[in-house]
Scaffold this active site. Structure first.
Site, PDB file in Angstrom:
ATOM      1  N   GLU A 153      -0.207  -0.567   5.858  1.00 28.54           N
ATOM      2  CA  GLU A 153       0.897  -0.026   6.654  1.00 28.54           C
ATOM      3  C   GLU A 153       0.869   1.488   6.705  1.00 28.54           C
ATOM      4  O   GLU A 153       1.231   2.085   7.715  1.00 28.54           O
ATOM      5  CB  GLU A 153       2.237  -0.496   6.078  1.00 28.54           C
ATOM      6  CG  GLU A 153       3.433  -0.305   7.021  1.00 28.54           C
ATOM      7  CD  GLU A 153       4.103   1.053   6.924  1.00 28.54           C
ATOM      8  OE1 GLU A 153       4.941   1.372   7.798  1.00 28.54           O
ATOM      9  OE2 GLU A 153       3.806   1.822   5.981  1.00 28.54           O
ATOM     10  N   ASP A 158       0.840  -1.195   0.000  1.00 27.60           N
ATOM     11  CA  ASP A 158       0.000   0.000   0.000  1.00 27.60           C
ATOM     12  C   ASP A 158       0.875   1.246   0.000  1.00 27.60           C
ATOM     13  O   ASP A 158       2.024   1.230   0.453  1.00 27.60           O
ATOM     14  CB  ASP A 158      -0.974   0.000   1.181  1.00 27.60           C
ATOM     15  CG  ASP A 158      -0.286   0.073   2.529  1.00 27.60           C
ATOM     16  OD1 ASP A 158       0.702  -0.661   2.733  1.00 27.60           O
ATOM     17  OD2 ASP A 158      -0.735   0.853   3.397  1.00 27.60           O
TER      18      ASP A 158
END
Length: 380
Positions: A139, A74
């Site tokens: 994250e 991500d």
């Protein structure tokens, strides 16, 4: 350099618009690269329907020692797209640089590890132990339904590694100059002090919460909370917000609010620091509410066989002797540290989260070669 070039794999991931919590196929790219190498891949999705997070756990082998590489696909939003020279998700290579959101943090790092892993397995198909990857899609934002949840699954299914390496871009100026062996904890405090509203000309008839809040914060700011420890810098406390919501200069407000953040070393815990805040507020005679939120405790992986092997690998591959560091913000290593020794090593982080985020192509290739040497040092 590695025989396997990490750049095409990095480009394929960058072209997935995986702004948290979206995946947009990024983990499919990783899975397709790992399965031909003999990895059994498990996809793990967590979170509510409107914030569903996809994660990947992949493992090759079943014996020990078990080494795990952890990372995230991500990325943060690109921001003002018009400020970019190219589409933030184009993965274009120009003048020796790979551009795109995630090139530095950290799709480029994942691609480099897989490239180094590919060459390592070609040379050592019967290596000792086992290798796994924990790749999350959560994250950069909440960090709730990513690594922490996957680790719970790993523990329940007998998949906890003996050691783990997080591929965050830890190098400062040159590839190999820094390995992170710990991180400071982070505690955020939201304080509301209650007083009694009144006219500023008649302070005896009021109770000024601003004065009490200032009196409470003063001692906390007047002297350092500590002077650092063996591997950590001093703890810092920063007041990051102060508000009374008052537009009238002749009115003593009823409430005063402050927000603060403490980045703390291994001399403290979130519990001990929260008690210190309570003590300061009580000493100032405050009637108050305190909400304290800890996003991660401090942790440290002391030098020993694991850290020494990482240092040897970096020195062998880059010619640079890495410093052992604990600076910076938080990372998913804070979750892994609850289960096994963990360190962080990756590329130079000069461009992370910036407009025109980039990674030098040759650095990615050198990082891939270094990850191959890491596997050699750890698994033979």
């Amino acid at each position: 350099m590695t025989a396997t070039d990490p750049v095409p794999l990095a480009q394929a991931m960058i072209r997935c618009r995986s702004v948290t919590p979206a995946d947009d196929g990024a983990l499919n790219v990783v899975q397709r690269a790992l399965e031909p190498l003999g990895f059994a891949c498990t996809r793990l999705a967590y979170g509510p329907d409107d914030y569903r997070v996809d994660n990947l756990f992949a493992r090759r082998g079943s014996g020990g020692p078990h080494f795990c590489y952890a990372g995230h696909t991500d990325v943060v939003p690109p921001g003002d797209v018009a400020a970019w020279s190219d589409d933030p998700f184009s993965g274009v290579v120009r003048d020796g640089m790979l551009y795109g959101r995630g090139a530095c943090d950290m799709k480029g790092g994942i691609a480099a590890f897989i490239a180094g892993l590919t060459d390592y397995l070609a040379a050592k198909p019967s290596h000792a132990g086992s290798i796994s990857l924990l790749i999350t899609g959560d994250e950069e934002a909440r960090s709730v339904d990513g690594t922490a949840r996957v680790l719970e699954w790993m523990q329940a299914n007998g998949q906890i590694p003996d050691m783990a390496l997080v591929g965050e871009p830890t190098s400062r100026k040159a590839l190999g100059d820094t390995i992170k062996i710990g991180r400071r904890g982070s505690l955020t405090g939201h304080i509301t002090v209650h007083g009694k509203q009144g006219h500023s000309a008649y302070p005896a008839l009021a109770d000024n919460p601003v004065h009490r809040l200032v009196a409470a914060l003063g001692p906390l700011l007047a002297a350092p909370l500590d002077h650092g420890s063996e591997f950590f810098p001093p703890t810092t406390l920063q007041v990051t917000g102060f508000d009374v919501g008052n537009t009238a200069s002749n009115v003593i407000p009823a409430t005063a609010r402050a927000m603060l953040n403490i980045r703390f070393n291994d001399l403290h815990s979130s519990a001990s620091l929260t008690e210190r805040l309570h003590a300061a507020l009580k000493a100032a005679g405050c009637r108050y509410d305190l909400q304290a939120d800890c996003s991660g405790e401090s942790f440290l992986t002391r030098p020993g066989p694991f850290v020494d092997a990482l240092s040897r690998a970096v020195l062998r591959s880059t010619g640079v002797e890495p410093a052992l560091d604990t600076g910076g913000g938080t990372s998913d290593a804070r979750f892994i540290a609850r289960y096994c020794p963990v360190a962080e090593f990756g590329a130079v982080g000069a461009a992370l989260h910036q407009v025109n985020e980039y990674a030098p192509v040759e650095e990615l290739r050198r990082l891939a070669a270094t990850y191959r040497v890491v596997l050699e040092e750890l698994l033979g």
